[in-house]
Design an enzyme around this catalytic site. Structure first.
Site, PDB file in Angstrom:
ATOM      1  N   GLY A   1      -7.326  -4.843  -5.874  1.00  0.00           N
ATOM      2  CA  GLY A   1      -7.143  -5.771  -6.989  1.00  0.00           C
ATOM      3  C   GLY A   1      -6.195  -5.249  -8.050  1.00  0.00           C
ATOM      4  O   GLY A   1      -5.418  -4.326  -7.800  1.00  0.00           O
TER       5      GLY A   1
ATOM      6  N   HIS B   1      -0.174  -6.807  -8.331  1.00  0.00           N
ATOM      7  CA  HIS B   1       1.186  -6.835  -8.878  1.00  0.00           C
ATOM      8  C   HIS B   1       2.123  -7.258  -7.747  1.00  0.00           C
ATOM      9  O   HIS B   1       1.661  -7.557  -6.626  1.00  0.00           O
ATOM     10  CB  HIS B   1       1.557  -5.468  -9.458  1.00  0.00           C
TER      11      HIS B   1
ATOM     12  N   HIS C   1       1.663  -5.746  -4.177  1.00  0.00           N
ATOM     13  CA  HIS C   1       0.648  -6.388  -3.338  1.00  0.00           C
ATOM     14  C   HIS C   1       1.177  -7.734  -2.797  1.00  0.00           C
ATOM     15  O   HIS C   1       0.954  -8.083  -1.638  1.00  0.00           O
ATOM     16  CB  HIS C   1      -0.621  -6.687  -4.152  1.00  0.00           C
TER      17      HIS C   1
ATOM     18  N   ILE D   1       7.769  -1.731  -3.700  1.00  0.00           N
ATOM     19  CA  ILE D   1       8.354  -2.603  -4.729  1.00  0.00           C
ATOM     20  C   ILE D   1       8.335  -1.828  -6.049  1.00  0.00           C
ATOM     21  O   ILE D   1       7.314  -1.221  -6.408  1.00  0.00           O
ATOM     22  CB  ILE D   1       7.554  -3.915  -4.862  1.00  0.00           C
TER      23      ILE D   1
ATOM     24  N   SER E   1       2.257  -0.090  -9.469  1.00  0.00           N
ATOM     25  CA  SER E   1       0.926   0.424  -9.137  1.00  0.00           C
ATOM     26  C   SER E   1      -0.067  -0.146 -10.133  1.00  0.00           C
ATOM     27  O   SER E   1       0.255  -0.325 -11.316  1.00  0.00           O
ATOM     28  CB  SER E   1       0.943   1.953  -9.253  1.00  0.00           C
ATOM     29  N   SER E   2      -1.287  -0.422  -9.658  1.00  0.00           N
ATOM     30  CA  SER E   2      -2.320  -0.930 -10.566  1.00  0.00           C
ATOM     31  C   SER E   2      -2.568   0.078 -11.687  1.00  0.00           C
ATOM     32  O   SER E   2      -2.864  -0.295 -12.820  1.00  0.00           O
ATOM     33  CB  SER E   2      -3.617  -1.169  -9.797  1.00  0.00           C
TER      34      SER E   2
HETATM   35  P1  AMP Z   1      -4.222  -0.796  -3.680  1.00  0.00           P
HETATM   36  O1  AMP Z   1      -4.711  -2.055  -4.300  1.00  0.00           O
HETATM   37  O2  AMP Z   1      -3.570   0.136  -4.633  1.00  0.00           O
HETATM   38  O3  AMP Z   1      -5.274  -0.140  -2.806  1.00  0.00           O
HETATM   39  O4  AMP Z   1      -3.057  -1.224  -2.692  1.00  0.00           O
HETATM   40  C1  AMP Z   1      -3.252  -2.187  -1.694  1.00  0.00           C
HETATM   41  C2  AMP Z   1      -2.052  -2.195  -0.776  1.00  0.00           C
HETATM   42  O5  AMP Z   1      -0.873  -2.510  -1.541  1.00  0.00           O
HETATM   43  C3  AMP Z   1      -1.802  -0.822  -0.120  1.00  0.00           C
HETATM   44  O6  AMP Z   1      -1.382  -1.020   1.214  1.00  0.00           O
HETATM   45  C4  AMP Z   1      -0.689  -0.265  -0.972  1.00  0.00           C
HETATM   46  O7  AMP Z   1       0.116   0.695  -0.311  1.00  0.00           O
HETATM   47  C5  AMP Z   1       0.112  -1.527  -1.297  1.00  0.00           C
HETATM   48  N1  AMP Z   1       0.952  -1.318  -2.477  1.00  0.00           N
HETATM   49  C6  AMP Z   1       0.560  -0.809  -3.674  1.00  0.00           C
HETATM   50  N2  AMP Z   1       1.620  -0.708  -4.515  1.00  0.00           N
HETATM   51  C7  AMP Z   1       2.691  -1.142  -3.824  1.00  0.00           C
HETATM   52  C8  AMP Z   1       4.081  -1.285  -4.131  1.00  0.00           C
HETATM   53  N3  AMP Z   1       4.589  -0.944  -5.310  1.00  0.00           N
HETATM   54  N4  AMP Z   1       4.915  -1.782  -3.186  1.00  0.00           N
HETATM   55  C9  AMP Z   1       4.427  -2.144  -1.957  1.00  0.00           C
HETATM   56  N5  AMP Z   1       3.131  -2.034  -1.602  1.00  0.00           N
HETATM   57  C10 AMP Z   1       2.275  -1.546  -2.520  1.00  0.00           C
END
Ligand code: AMP
Length: 282
Positions: free
Chosen positions: A31, A34, A37, A178, A187-188
């Site tokens: 969650g 951004h 995701h 991204i 990043s979150s």
């Molecule tokens: P998270 O919510 O941080 O666990 O991320 C969920 C998914 O989104 C994971 O596969 C992450 O690698 C991907 N993700 C997070 N940030 C980015 C980003 N800036 N660009 C592309 N994928 C991302």
């Protein structure tokens, strides 16, 4: 978009869709969504009939309880963004739904060397937690393709290892990172930085670009040391690692033969927030 909170309801709904030969694209997240995701959702939408996104802040992958407590939650905004992105199904499980037997005696997975480098030792138990949640989510959703972000490169390799160890018929599509205009990987956790902090944090990407520009066969240690200095000068307080590694195995490489496919990886703290990034080099 249909929202499911109960795992068996989602599995039952999806099982009727498998019967019709529909493929499922799955995007697991924690969650605070951004554009990174949403790029995964777009990747799935482009190739699949049904896109399932999960939002679940997995307690077992947080080695630092403070990090778990501070993890941003923006559910209403997330739902809006997913509706707009054309997500078909949102899965919002509870901790008890994912771990019906509790979280104290969960399986451990044979990750081997992969768990002993970079984020493995820096975040003890983290990748076991990632496998515990992914093992459950993949069993519930049974996707044809899993969409993961390159930003969490080591996590991608860990999940691929889990899939092959389980012998699951799931393809993995890794979507490029991204970034903000400054180069900072979205990043979150960036939500916990001030606007000045975000500006400073873009040094992480610049340090990786520096490594890319310097790359030549031979000793690489001077370049990684210089990249560390760049981060310190920018205001990073604790550097977990800045390193170059074999892109397939993540074995650290300090002397390059000019042929091995490499990746530069960095993890460091700015204003108490741990940021990671990476760049494929050659
Ligand atoms: P998270 O919510 O941080 O666990 O991320 C969920 C998914 O989104 C994971 O596969 C992450 O690698 C991907 N993700 C997070 N940030 C980015 C980003 N800036 N660009 C592309 N994928 C991302």
């Amino acid at each position: 978009m249909i929202l499911y909170k109960i795992a068996s309801d989602l599995t039952n709904d999806l099982s009727t869709k498998y019967e019709h030969g529909t493929n499922i694209g799955f995007v697991p997240t924690m969650g605070a969504l951004h554009n990174g995701h949403l790029a995964l959702v777009a990747g799935s939408k482009a190739r699949h009939h049904i896109t399932v996104v999960s939002i679940f802040i997995n307690p077992t992958q947080f080695n630092d309880p403070g990090d778990l407590a501070r993890y941003p939650v923006t559910l209403e905004k997330d739902i809006e963004a997913l509706e707009k992105a054309g997500c078909d199904i949102l899965f919002l499980p509870s901790v008890a739904g994912i771990y019906p037997g509790g979280i104290l005696e969960l399986p451990q997975f044979p990750l081997g060397r992969l768990e002993t480098v970079f984020d493995g030792p820096m975040r003890p138990g983290h990748f076991q937690g990632v496998c515990q949640v992914m093992d459950r989510l993949l069993a519930i959703v049974k996707p044809g393709i899993l969409f993961l972000g390159q930003k969490d490169y080591q996590q991608c390799l860990v999940i691929k290892k889990l899939i092959s160890w389980r012998g699951l018929p799931i393809a993995v599509d890794i979507i490029p990172t991204i970034r903000e205009v400054s180069g900072l990987a979205m990043s979150s956790r960036n939500q916990r930085l001030t606007p000045e902090g975000k500006e400073k944090a873009s040094a992480l990407y610049r340090a990786l670009l520096y490594l890319e520009n310097q790359l030549k066969p031979g000793d690489l240690s001077i370049y990684t040391a210089n990249a560390c200095n760049m981060l310190e000068s920018a205001g990073f307080s604790k550097i977990d690692y800045v390193a170059i590694a074999n892109a397939d195995t993540l074995e650290p490489v300090t002397n390059w033969d000019g042929k091995t496919k490499l990746i530069a990886l960095a993890a460091a703290f700015l204003d108490g927030v741990r940021l990671i990034d990476n760049l494929l080099l050659a």
